[in-house]
Design an enzyme around this catalytic site. Structure first.
Site, short mmCIF file in Angstrom:
data_model
loop_
_atom_site.label_atom_id
_atom_site.label_comp_id
_atom_site.label_asym_id
_atom_site.label_seq_id
_atom_site.Cartn_x
_atom_site.Cartn_y
_atom_site.Cartn_z
CD GLU A 125 46.15 36.07 44.94
OE1 GLU A 125 46.75 35.23 45.66
OE2 GLU A 125 46.42 37.28 44.95
CD1 TRP A 132 50.42 31.95 42.49
CD2 TRP A 132 49.26 33.86 42.44
NE1 TRP A 132 51.30 32.98 42.75
CE2 TRP A 132 50.60 34.17 42.72
CE3 TRP A 132 48.34 34.90 42.36
CZ2 TRP A 132 51.06 35.47 42.92
CZ3 TRP A 132 48.78 36.19 42.55
CH2 TRP A 132 50.12 36.47 42.83
CG ASN A 150 47.73 41.30 46.38
OD1 ASN A 150 46.90 40.43 46.11
ND2 ASN A 150 48.92 41.01 46.91
CD GLU A 151 46.33 37.83 49.44
OE1 GLU A 151 47.29 37.90 50.23
OE2 GLU A 151 45.98 36.77 48.88
CE1 TYR A 206 47.17 30.69 46.61
CE2 TYR A 206 46.25 32.71 47.50
CZ TYR A 206 46.83 32.02 46.45
OH TYR A 206 47.07 32.66 45.26
CD1 TRP A 219 52.41 42.81 41.73
CD2 TRP A 219 50.21 42.41 41.70
NE1 TRP A 219 52.15 41.85 42.68
CE2 TRP A 219 50.80 41.58 42.68
CE3 TRP A 219 48.83 42.33 41.50
CZ2 TRP A 219 50.06 40.69 43.46
CZ3 TRP A 219 48.09 41.43 42.27
CH2 TRP A 219 48.70 40.65 43.23
#
Length: 391
Positions: free
Chosen positions: A336, A378, A218-219, A296, A98
């Site tokens: 990720e 991750w 991010n996402e 995920y 980040w």
């Protein structure tokens, strides 16, 4: 406190197991040419591949979102150095982290347009240490979620300025949010980051090849528009804006890979729902250099057994690899993947099986040529009374 090295050795060791294999694949594909892991040049794209100094560039890497946050305390900076050193020793060459912190503890942006120089110097340190250890960085500009501020903080700042904001998703469209966060005005935010002069290296961020790529968000997700059009329009505007003053670095969106309305038949590969993004249309944009997916299945298919999750993962990765190869014709990165220790039934063996399968599939696609170009495991910082590093 036990060293970061001991706490993450198993995690990085798993990733390191495939580095030699992937490097071998590249060497074969490059007809015997040397594949540089590091070097002074910028990572670029050449058709569906990354290249570095004229040679193919394929990587295994990791996510450590917390680097700047931890480095903001000089007494904790050794943790950043240890993680980057150990990752490099394991053969990992790219880290995604980040470059944002909007409001709250150790915020980079304290309020709209007001930055904490102390935290900015922490990011300077992260980039400097990454360069020292031969790690390239993917730096993310803003969060979809409320952690470290996110689009919700921008929406709140707009409300504080007297704007009528219906939801956090107004972040993508509301003129006041854009102006107050200086995204559209070209005065601050993205531009401040990209043009920052590193106080340690004395190199402007936009001139530093240690940075491999910028990530817009991010996402990104948008509950107000599941078609993907709202995020797509925002992506087009933001990507064009960043490229207007930095064409040296690559740029990606930060998407998880969910399909939208461009190709409805592709929605069968989503995990039973949509999040308001369109993998196809957004990654086709000219200023987006490569595509990303996240994986995920333990969270997306909660309640399903490991076999069902593996079947989903194989279809998820295969579909996006095929799209990148035949439609986008751009590199693809698994940005990720992991298995949460918070999930019922979690065990180290189950996690290792999952990660090994991701690496196995990645290796297979890389070996077959085309667009599969990198993976980022991750690795999470979890703060407890004893400070631990866990995945």
């Amino acid at each position: 406190m036990a060293s970061c090295s001991r706490r993450i050795s198993h995690l990085f060791g798993l990733a390191a197991a495939l580095v030699a294999l992937l490097s071998l694949v590249l060497a074969c594909e490059a007809s015997g040419s040397t594949v540089p892991r590091n070097g002074a040049g910028f990572v670029r794209t050449q058709g569906p591949r990354f290249v570095l100094n004229g040679s193919p560039f394929l990587f295994n890497g990791f996510n450590s979102y917390w680097l700047m946050h931890v480095a903001a305390d000089p007494k904790e900076r050794y943790k950043v150095s240890e993680v980057l050193r150990d990752a490099s020793a394991a053969g990992l060459s790219v880290c995604r982290t980040w470059a944002f912190g909007d409001g709250g503890d150790r915020a980079l942006q304290i309020s709209p347009g007001i930055y904490d120089e102390r935290v900015f110097q922490a990011l300077d340190f992260v980039i400097s240490e990454a360069n020292k250890h031969g790690i390239r960085l993917i730096l993310s500009f803003v969060n979809n979620y409320n952690d470290f501020g996110g689009k919700g903080q921008y929406a709140q700042w707009a409300r504080n300025a007297g704007a009528h904001v219906n939801s956090d998703d107004d972040f993508y469209t509301h003129s006041t949010i854009k102006e107050k966060t200086a995204i559209k005005s070209r005065l601050l935010c993205f531009q401040v980051l990209v043009t920052r002069l590193n106080t340690i290296t004395r190199i402007s961020y936009r001139d530093d090849p240690t940075i491999m790529a910028w990530e817009l968000m991010n996402e990104p997700r948008c509950q107000a528009d599941y078609s993907g059009r709202t995020v797509n329009e925002w992506t087009q505007e933001m990507a064009s804006f960043v490229k207007s003053f930095d064409r040296k670095h690559l740029l990606e969106i930060g998407m998880e890979g969910f399909y939208g309305d461009t190709m409805p038949e592709k929605k069968q590969f989503n995990p039973g729902y949509q999040v308001g993004t369109d993998f196809i249309s957004s990654n086709l944009l000219r200023d987006v250099d490569f595509a990303t997916i996240h994986a995920y299945p333990d969270q997306w298919l909660s309640g399903k057994d490991d076999k069902a999750q593996l079947v989903f993962m194989q279809r998820w990765m295969s579909s996006h690899w095929e799209d990148s190869r035949t439609i986008l014709k751009k590199p693809l990165v698994i940005a990720e993947f992991g298995k949460s220790s918070r999930d019922p039934g979690y065990s180290l063996s189950a996690r290792d099986d999952y990660m090994s399968n991701v690496y196995r599939i990645t290796y297979g696609f890389a070996r077959s040529g085309g667009t599969m170009s990198g993976s980022l495991i991750w690795q999470e910082w979890i703060r407890t009374t004893t400070d631990t590093l866990l995945s």
